[in-house]
Write a protein that holds these residues in place. Sequence first.
Motif, mmCIF file in Angstrom:
data_model
loop_
_atom_site.group_PDB
_atom_site.id
_atom_site.type_symbol
_atom_site.label_atom_id
_atom_site.label_comp_id
_atom_site.label_asym_id
_atom_site.label_seq_id
_atom_site.Cartn_x
_atom_site.Cartn_y
_atom_site.Cartn_z
ATOM 1 N N GLN A 74 29.636 29.539 85.445
ATOM 2 C CA GLN A 74 30.203 30.292 84.337
ATOM 3 C C GLN A 74 30.295 29.324 83.152
ATOM 4 O O GLN A 74 29.302 28.731 82.791
ATOM 5 N N ASP A 135 31.112 34.244 95.790
ATOM 6 C CA ASP A 135 30.073 33.641 94.952
ATOM 7 C C ASP A 135 29.622 32.287 95.487
ATOM 8 O O ASP A 135 28.615 31.749 95.036
ATOM 9 N N CYS A 144 20.713 23.352 87.729
ATOM 10 C CA CYS A 144 20.789 24.765 87.314
ATOM 11 C C CYS A 144 21.904 25.556 87.986
ATOM 12 O O CYS A 144 22.101 26.731 87.666
ATOM 13 N N ASP A 147 22.029 29.508 88.784
ATOM 14 C CA ASP A 147 21.206 30.267 87.854
ATOM 15 C C ASP A 147 19.778 29.735 87.801
ATOM 16 O O ASP A 147 19.164 29.676 86.752
ATOM 17 N N CYS A 148 19.247 29.339 88.970
ATOM 18 C CA CYS A 148 17.979 28.625 88.974
ATOM 19 C C CYS A 148 16.768 29.529 88.753
ATOM 20 O O CYS A 148 15.784 29.117 88.168
ATOM 21 N N ASN A 149 16.846 30.785 89.229
ATOM 22 C CA ASN A 149 15.720 31.693 89.036
ATOM 23 C C ASN A 149 15.518 31.997 87.563
ATOM 24 O O ASN A 149 14.401 31.980 87.067
ATOM 25 N N GLY A 150 16.636 32.246 86.874
ATOM 26 C CA GLY A 150 16.582 32.535 85.446
ATOM 27 C C GLY A 150 15.884 31.417 84.694
ATOM 28 O O GLY A 150 15.072 31.647 83.822
ATOM 29 N N SER A 154 12.562 31.505 82.244
ATOM 30 C CA SER A 154 12.784 31.360 80.812
ATOM 31 C C SER A 154 11.903 30.285 80.175
ATOM 32 O O SER A 154 11.745 30.242 78.986
#
Length: 155
Positions: A74, A135, A144, A147-150, A154
């Motif tokens: 976050q 979570d 990352c 949020d590694c896929n994002g 990107s």
Amino acid sequence: MSPNAKPTCNFIFFLLFFTVSFAVSDQKLTAYNAVRRYNLPPGILPKGVVDYELNIKTGDFEVHFNDTCEFTIQSYQLKYKSTISGVISPGHVKNLKGVSVKVLLFWVNIAEVFIDGADLDFSVGIASASFPAADFEESPQCGCGFDCNGLLFSS
Ligand SMILES: *[C@@H]1O[C@H](CO)[C@@H](O)[C@H](O)[C@H]1NC(C)=O
């Protein structure tokens, strides 16, 4: 019927016994499963644990990584040293050393992590932040976090 059944039964017990004792003597739990044994989600440890020591009597532990590890969950920037230590008991880690969170310009040691209902609380002594414990079923990755896929898509 029954005279034949008995040896089969003994054989199964023998197999079970052999399997269980083999598993106990020859395999150390991963650090992530050891954390789970204490009813804490494995994601309190980032990916990349190399080794750990745990005193099951006192709960004193040390976890070793190859390197330091930083990521953001976050809006919180977290940093793990390459060795962290603390005292673990069911649902609770205290005397934690080596994990810090950036507050304004300063890195502040996270001293305690504990389960509070469905939440996981990270406490720095005077203040704490809580996140849904669910979570943390997965371990965050250095760099990352969760949020590694994002990040892959990107770039
Ligand atoms: C830690 O470093 C060693 C040596 O460079 C390497 O073989 C090993 O795979 C690394 N372990 C992890 C979990 O990254």
